[in-house]
Design a protein around this motif. Structure first.
Motif, PDB file in Angstrom:
ATOM      1  N   LEU A 280       0.827  -1.206   0.000  1.00 53.13           N
ATOM      2  CA  LEU A 280       0.000   0.000   0.000  1.00 53.13           C
ATOM      3  C   LEU A 280       0.862   1.257   0.000  1.00 53.13           C
ATOM      4  O   LEU A 280       0.361   2.357  -0.141  1.00 53.13           O
ATOM      5  N   ALA A 281       2.159   1.090   0.205  1.00 53.20           N
ATOM      6  CA  ALA A 281       3.027   2.258   0.257  1.00 53.20           C
ATOM      7  C   ALA A 281       3.495   2.607  -1.143  1.00 53.20           C
ATOM      8  O   ALA A 281       3.892   1.733  -1.913  1.00 53.20           O
ATOM      9  N   LYS A 282       3.436   3.888  -1.433  1.00 57.41           N
ATOM     10  CA  LYS A 282       3.831   4.370  -2.746  1.00 57.41           C
ATOM     11  C   LYS A 282       5.303   4.074  -3.016  1.00 57.41           C
ATOM     12  O   LYS A 282       5.670   3.559  -4.071  1.00 57.41           O
ATOM     13  N   GLY A 283       6.124   4.421  -2.028  1.00 56.99           N
ATOM     14  CA  GLY A 283       7.568   4.323  -2.221  1.00 56.99           C
ATOM     15  C   GLY A 283       8.031   2.915  -2.496  1.00 56.99           C
ATOM     16  O   GLY A 283       8.720   2.652  -3.477  1.00 56.99           O
ATOM     17  N   THR A 284       7.639   1.995  -1.640  1.00 57.03           N
ATOM     18  CA  THR A 284       8.119   0.627  -1.802  1.00 57.03           C
ATOM     19  C   THR A 284       7.582   0.017  -3.097  1.00 57.03           C
ATOM     20  O   THR A 284       8.278  -0.751  -3.760  1.00 57.03           O
TER      21      THR A 284
ATOM     22  N   GLU B 241       6.924   1.655  -5.750  1.00 55.94           N
ATOM     23  CA  GLU B 241       7.645   2.295  -6.842  1.00 55.94           C
ATOM     24  C   GLU B 241       8.966   1.561  -7.099  1.00 55.94           C
ATOM     25  O   GLU B 241       9.376   1.356  -8.238  1.00 55.94           O
TER      26      GLU B 241
END
Lengths: 526, 503, 354
Positions: A433-437, A439
């Motif tokens: 759900l995290a954008k960074g990971t 990405e």
């Protein structure tokens, strides 16, 4: 861990076997790398995959998956035959050496090379380097345990460390690195079928009665079922109701098709989680819980350090902390559970758990304490087995190499091994759900050696189908020499390519850990 | 000049260029074939090494070198014997001898010449140093722009190894020493000892703070001695002929000879080796043969881009470490640039600070940002944008940068500015206050003016002027509008009556 | 331990350990020396020169962060030469970049800002010239604005010496020097692991958290110390809270073990799930095959009824419970207590093996 994380940085040698720690426990990985780069520590890596740590290693032994016992026995054979072991330590602190010596004698470097593919010469160098190092810490992880020979692997590691007198000293030890935030604590707290807190056995009347008195009810004496056995029980109809708190067996357990049918057969399934997971979707009742940032309590880390968890934000909607949910439910069952908060629960734990006896919430306000800490004035314990082992003398286990339960054959010619990647965690419910990971790592990849890829006719970025006797998944190929020839690697973070549809539920007979690290698969272009 | 008489070709000693030199470091230059170790040996080569290894203890070698008064020829002038002694006292079984052949000063080629013409002299000096401090391995850090030097060194190293003068058991004495060449990539800062070592370690060549000093923790953290080419090339003769012989020339505190790369506005350019204490006048006028075209001597820049200038009033100063420093310059590695009266001193200062700010490694603030800003201010002055207070700001900055920079580069970079302000403040002031470049170098400050007396009003200037800045009535004296003039000078060039002049 | 030695700082005689630097000795004795590039547990590089002091008999000013003390040393931290140098250095740094606090995420928590204020500099004597680099916003985690970089090198040392990821270094030289991954690539195209150590290390606004942009100024954030919910290392971290939301996650080196302030990409950048709209908010009960929202009372009733019935009919061992390695000790304790004391079975396990 027998020892502490900070000791890693200042030891003389680190032997990392079956642990991709820079991806799974990056901060421990950093300490290993720092020990090598800044403090001149030696590093031996034993791993089939070309993990990041191999780039820092003095010696890298690339064994075939599942041949760890042979490699470890081989190391010990050389150490004994070259008289490099710690005679005083073996004499004073261990027993069973004669048996061990007899068993490992057969594991000559040539024999080990035949089984594991590790060059005899490299094995010799590693054996000498480990045996002659001052302080040496062994780090291991699921690469050791998730085999049918998992227990054997772990015992073999202990054999090696004891043989060289490297247990019970600062900077040494046998250190399993825990993959989940509170897997240590869950075990310590008795979330296991055969023990209460601090491994007090349910089958031992005296210990059972202690808890019975404290809890005011008679308690069952027969050890219960393990996770995988519970699933079998559900399939067979002996398990009718299930209460799952914060777990997602629908992605984490082996042979998922079987898990799904088992869960569907249940008369009643309660799932308590922060998201509507694959497992929760099958439930009759789903209870919304607060996540770590929304509640108070403690976690126990891999080095046995009990640390505070603090409430930073409010839980969404009507979601409640798991401890609150459990007390509410118990009260509904007519069993009163009244606690003002986690601190009070910890007081009850303190009173029933010798190793946690002195670990009160107020003491760990600033810095966590490592158990055993039996009393409020005890400083905690940095490393275990300083003067003696739990059982007194350290027992050598003479162990022979056994093959994994399923090996490649003509039909399924490749060996699949599984694990995590840096950017995701377990079943991915949180990290995805995290954008960074996402990405950094948006999808599951099938890591395959260039030779194999050539033979099969696939290339990086192309979709491939991976199938085993239990199921099939589709994912993108990553052609890389990180995987040795004949081995493919997949992570288990992505439900779209749920690798546990493929894995083998064969269990280690003692620890009941499934063999996630070895099964036979076939890879074809999609 | 007298007509040379037939049959009386002068000997070298009769030619002033040679007569005033004393060749020690350059003694074999042009005399031996550098590719033949036999020729070096024939001129007493490796006798110093033999003596050091067979007749002397390490302590005696250090004592001899110390007594000779030899000081580091790389620039700082640190007593070589003392440096070796510190290193020999450092604990550790692994030590290194390093030769700094990263000659980065523009126009300087002392080291290059030695390496190309007499490479064995350097090797011999390094082996003796290794013996003195107990090192068994060394590096010559040579800039990659010196391919011939590297070629000659490689030949020399191979020959020395073959003859048992390098490698295991040198001359059967049981002493081991070997070395290799490490090629630098041409960064000026890598001539700084800690940056050089960092570079050999395979990292970006940036200086490290001292302490720890290299003698204690140098290359890979091991005790190391670093000397430059000229220093090492002096060692064997000191050992062979004795400290007293070496100290027989020079001044009280600066012994022996020094090689200079003489260049600039001087008739004879090239490498000259003179006893320490020789006057600047002797170097410029006797050896250098004076300034071409009968121009006046304005100043000499001594010590490379981070040295300082010495003006005409100090032509009779003795060139030695102490005197040069007192005058605001440095000995440096021996760059000596002569400037005549046509040079603008602000422009010169700007040129050198430009070099230093360009070569700053960027690690420490004063050097990285300070030199850039000093360049900016100096550029402003040469472009007529100088402001009152610039000189004082430059001086303040120069003192702080010298005082607070991490390494020698930053600590010496402001030298040209300080010394030019010290001797030629009036020139700075002319630029700033009068908008005038006394030497007529700074384009932006040039003023083309018409001498009304001489101007006939022919109109040629108005015709050729590209910006119509020159204008006037026919037969009337013309004028040049300074606002539109772009200082191209074409008007002056075309004026037949020399009526246009520039100041 | 070696014997203590005596030195004099600003006229005060103090004792110090021989292996200490002047800076360490001064700090230990409550004497303030400003610093910028100094970063604990990394090499003292002496790059910024803000910490210069006067040492008797020294040829130049001395960077106190890397100069070891020696017996009888006489140090002055507050002379005119020291202040002039510090002021010049800070002016040079200020003028070298786009240090515009109005829109800077580090406003109020910026070490350059602190230095300017402490030295009382009204404005630099040099024209302000930003290098004009493009701001790197090519990933959603870390923003790099090298126009604000003071080239202290803390990010480089954090990357190489603390996390030992060996991704960052300097490139180019002189005033064109830059920090970054190899070949001047941006983070996302490099080998960067996004541990975020460089963000915590950056003293100015050159490397900041992308998600925290405009999420709250330093003085608006409440830092709540807790234990990371991911792997078993148990990293101590600060959840930075503004208006009930997690804005960013920072390490805190004062917390000590086990992580000394270091984190990884998950602890640092994977907390989005906490505030994710998919979070379960109310109990769900399966009605006609569909999971539908219900009250806690309804849910509890249904569970009590059904599990009691199963227990009645098939015995307590027909019920099994999965505790969780994700939950707290207290919760796991209560869970196994619930299974054993309330249900009456030892069928309790969790995914330790998986």
């Amino acid at each position: 861990m027998t020892n502490s994380i900070e000791e890693i940085e200042h030891t003389d040698l680190i032997l990392a076997i079956g642990t991709n720690t820079t991806e799974n426990h990056p901060v421990i990985g950093a300490k290993v790398k720092k020990a090598v780069r800044s403090h001149g520590a030696k590093l031996i890596v034993i791993d089939p995959r070309d993990i990041a740590l191999t780039g820092y290693a003095d010696i890298w032994l690339r064994q075939r998956p599942g041949t760890d016992v042979a490699v470890l026995n081989g190391l010990m054979q050389i150490i004994i035959s070259e008289d490099l072991y710690d005679r005083d330590y073996v004499a004073a602190r261990t027993e069973g050496f004669a048996e061990l010596k007899k068993t490992v004698a057969r594991y000559t470097p040539e024999y080990v090379e035949k089984i594991s593919g590790v060059k005899a010469e490299d094995l010799g160098r590693a054996a000498r380097m480990y045996a002659t190092a001052g302080k040496a810490a062994i780090l291991y992880c699921m690469g050791m345990t998730q085999h049918v020979s998992g227990t054997d692997n772990v015992k073999s590691i202990a054999n090696l460390a004891m043989l060289c007198g490297k247990v019970g000293i600062e900077g040494g030890g046998v250190n399993p690195l825990r993959g989940q935030n509170n897997v240590q604590g869950a075990c310590d707290m008795g979330a296991l079928p055969d023990v209460f807190t601090a491994y007090q056995k349910v089958a031992v009347a005296e210990q059972r009665e202690k808890f019975s008195r404290a809890w005011g009810v008679p308690l069952p004496a027969k050890p219960g079922l393990t996770v995988v056995e519970m699933m079998h029980g559900a399939t067979e109809g002996t398990i009718r109701g299930m209460y799952i708190m914060g777990e997602n067996p629908m992605l984490s357990d082996p042979d998922l098709s079987h898990v799904e049918s088992a869960l569907r057969k249940l008369d009643f399934l309660v799932v308590q989680d922060i998201f509507l997971t694959e497992t929760a979707k099958l439930a009759h009742v789903v209870l919304p819980s607060a996540c770590f940032a929304e509640k108070e309590g403690t976690f126990t880390n891999t080095e046995r350090r009990v640390q505070r968890v603090r409430k930073a934000v409010s839980a969404p909607g009507e979601a409640r902390a798991d401890w609150e949910i459990i007390t509410g439910l118990a009260n509904r069952f007519g069993y009163p559970m009244q606690y003002a908060g986690p601190a009070q629960i910890m007081e009850e734990i303190n009173s029933l758990t010798p190793s946690y006896g002195g670990i009160t919430c107020s003491r760990i306000e600033k810095e966590g304490i490592q158990w055993p800490c039996p009393s409020p004035d005890h400083p905690g314990t940095k490393f275990l087995h300083g003067d003696k082992f739990t059982r007194g003398l350290g027992l050598f286990h003479a162990i022979d190499y056994r093959e994994p339960a399923e090996l490649p054959d003509d039909e399924y010619p490749l060996l699949l091994t599984t694990g995590r990647v840096l950017y995701h965690y377990h079943t991915g419910t949180m990290t995805r759900l995290a954008k960074g990971t996402s990405e950094r790592c948006p999808e599951s990849l099938v890591e395959i050696n260039p030779q194999d890829a050539d033979r099969i006719g696939i290339e990086s970025g192309k979709m491939v189908v991976v199938s085993s006797r239990r199921g099939r998944v589709t994912a993108k190929a990553a052609v890389t020499s990180r995987s040795p020839e004949g081995v493919v690697f997949m992570n288990f973070h992505f439900r779209e390519a749920a690798v546990n549809l493929l894995t083998n539920p064969a269990l280690d007979p003692i620890a009941k850990i499934p063999e996630y690290k070895v099964c036979a698969v076939r890879v074809e272009a999609a | 000049m007298e007509e040379p008489m037939i049959g009386s070709i002068p000997t070298m000693q009769e030619i002033p260029f040679f007569a005033h030199q004393k060749l020690r470091v350059l003694r074999n230059r042009g005399i031996i074939d550098p590719g033949k170790i036999e020729e070096y040996i024939a001129r007493d080569g490796y006798l110093g090494l033999a003596k050091a290894l067979t007749e002397m203890t390490p302590a005696e070698i250090i004592k001899e070198v110390t007594a000779s008064g030899l000081r580091g020829r790389g620039g700082a002038g640190f007593p070589t014997g003392l440096k070796w002694q510190f290193c020999s006292q450092s604990k550790g079984d692994v030590k290194y001898v390093l030769c700094n052949a990263d000659e980065g000063d523009p126009g300087a080629f002392m080291d290059r010449s030695v390496l190309e013409a007499d490479p064995h002299a350097v090797l011999e000096g390094m082996v003796i140093a290794a013996r003195a401090i107990g090192a068994h391995y060394g590096y010559i850090y040579c800039r990659a722009e010196y391919p011939l030097a590297i070629h000659q060194l490689n030949i020399a190293i191979a020959q020395a190894r073959e003859c048992g003068l390098l490698g295991k058991d040198i001359l059967g004495t049981g002493f081991d020493f070997d070395l290799e060449i490490y090629q630098g990539a041409g960064a000026f800062v890598c001539g700084e000892e800690t940056a050089l070592m960092t570079s050999i370690e395979g990292k970006r060549g940036m200086p490290r703070p001292r302490p720890p000093f290299p003698a204690v923790a140098g290359l890979w953290g091991k005790p190391s001695v670093l000397n430059n080419v000229e220093t090492f090339a002096s060692v064997a003769q000191i050992v062979l002929k004795g400290a007293a012989w070496y100290a027989s020339v020079g001044t009280e505190k600066s012994k022996g000879t020094k090689v200079f790369a003489l260049t600039g506005d001087v008739n004879n350019v090239g490498l000259v080796e003179v006893p320490m204490g020789t006057t600047l006048r002797t170097i410029v006028y006797e050896i250098g043969g004076g300034i071409p075209g009968g121009k006046k001597f304005k100043a000499a820049q001594l010590g490379g881009p981070s040295g300082g200038c010495i003006p005409a009033e100090h032509l009779d100063a003795s060139v030695d470490y102490e005197k040069v420093a007192e005058l605001g310059a440095i000995m440096g590695s021996g760059g000596l640039i002569v400037m005549n009266e046509d040079k603008c001193i602000v422009d010169i200062a700007r040129f050198f600070i430009d070099f230093c700010q360009d070569e700053s490694c960027g690690k420490c603030t004063p050097c990285r940002e300070g030199t850039k800003r000093m360049l900016q201010i100096l550029t402003g002055i040469t472009e007529g944008k100088g402001r009152e207070g610039d000189i004082e700001l430059l001086q303040e900055m120069a003192v702080i940068i010298k005082n607070s920079s991490l390494c020698g580069l930053g600590q010496t970079a402001p030298n040209p500015i300080l010394s030019t302000i010290r001797y030629f403040r009036d020139e700075y002031e002319a630029h700033i206050r009068e908008g005038r470049c006394p030497a007529g170098v700074c384009t932006a400050l040039k003023r083309y003016t018409v001498d009304a007396e001489k101007c006939t009003g022919c109109g040629v200037c108005a015709k050729v002027c590209p910006t119509k800045a020159a204008k006037g009535e026919k037969k009337q004296p013309h004028e040049i509008d300074q606002a539109t003039c772009i200082k191209c000078g074409v008007c002056m060039e075309k004026c037949k009556f020399e009526a246009i002049f520039v100041n | 331990m070696e014997e203590k030695i005596r030195i004099t700082i600003d006229g005060r005689e103090v004792t110090a350990n021989p292996e200490q630097t002047i800076l360490e000795a001064a700090r230990e004795n409550g004497i303030f020396i400003p610093t910028l590039c100094q970063y604990a547990d990394t090499t003292n590089v002496g790059a910024c020169r803000v910490c210069v002091v006067e040492v008797e008999k020294a040829r130049t000013l001395v960077a106190s962060c890397c100069m070891p003390v020696s017996a009888g040393m006489v140090v002055r931290t507050d002379t005119k030469a020291v202040r002039d140098a510090q002021r010049m250095i800070v002016e040079l740094l200020w003028a070298s970049g786009d240090h515009n606090c109005l829109v800077c995420e580090k406003n109020g928590n910026c070490e350059l800002q602190d230095l300017v204020y402490w030295l009382g500099i009204e404005k630099p004597r040099f024209p302000i010239e930003s290098p004009g680099y493009e701001i790197e916003k090519t990933n959603s985690m870390i923003v790099r604005d090298l126009n604000k970089c003071v080239l202290c090198g803390r990010c480089v040392r954090a990357c190489n010496e603390i996390q030992v990821n060996e991704v960052l270094d300097f490139s180019l030289r002189g005033s064109r020097a830059k920090v970054g991954p190899a070949f001047d690539s941006d983070y996302i195209a490099s080998e960067c692991y996004f541990c975020g150590e460089c963000v915590d290390a950056c003293p100015v606004g050159a490397i900041t958290f992308a998600q925290a942009r405009f999420g709250g100024r330093p003085w608006e954030l409440e830092k709540v110390r807790t234990t990371c919910t991911y792997c078993g290392v148990g990293c101590q971290l600060d959840l930075n809270i503004n208006k009930g939301k997690i804005v960013k996650v920072t390490g805190n080196r004062d917390y000590g073990p086990p992580n000394q302030g270091s984190l990884c990409i998950k602890g640092r950048f994977a907390m989005d799930f906490v505030q994710h709209p998919d979070r379960l908010q109310r109990p769900l009960i399966r009605k006609n095959g569909e999971l539908t929202e219900a009250t806690w009372e309804e849910a509890y009733d249904l569970i009590a009824r059904n599990l009691s019935a199963i227990k009645e009919e098939h015995g307590p061992d027909s019920i099994a419970g999965f505790a969780s390695a994700r939950c707290t000790n207290e919760e796991n304790y209560l869970f196994q207590k619930f299974m054993r004391a309330v249900i009456g079975t030892n069928n309790v396990d969790h995914c330790a093996r998986l």
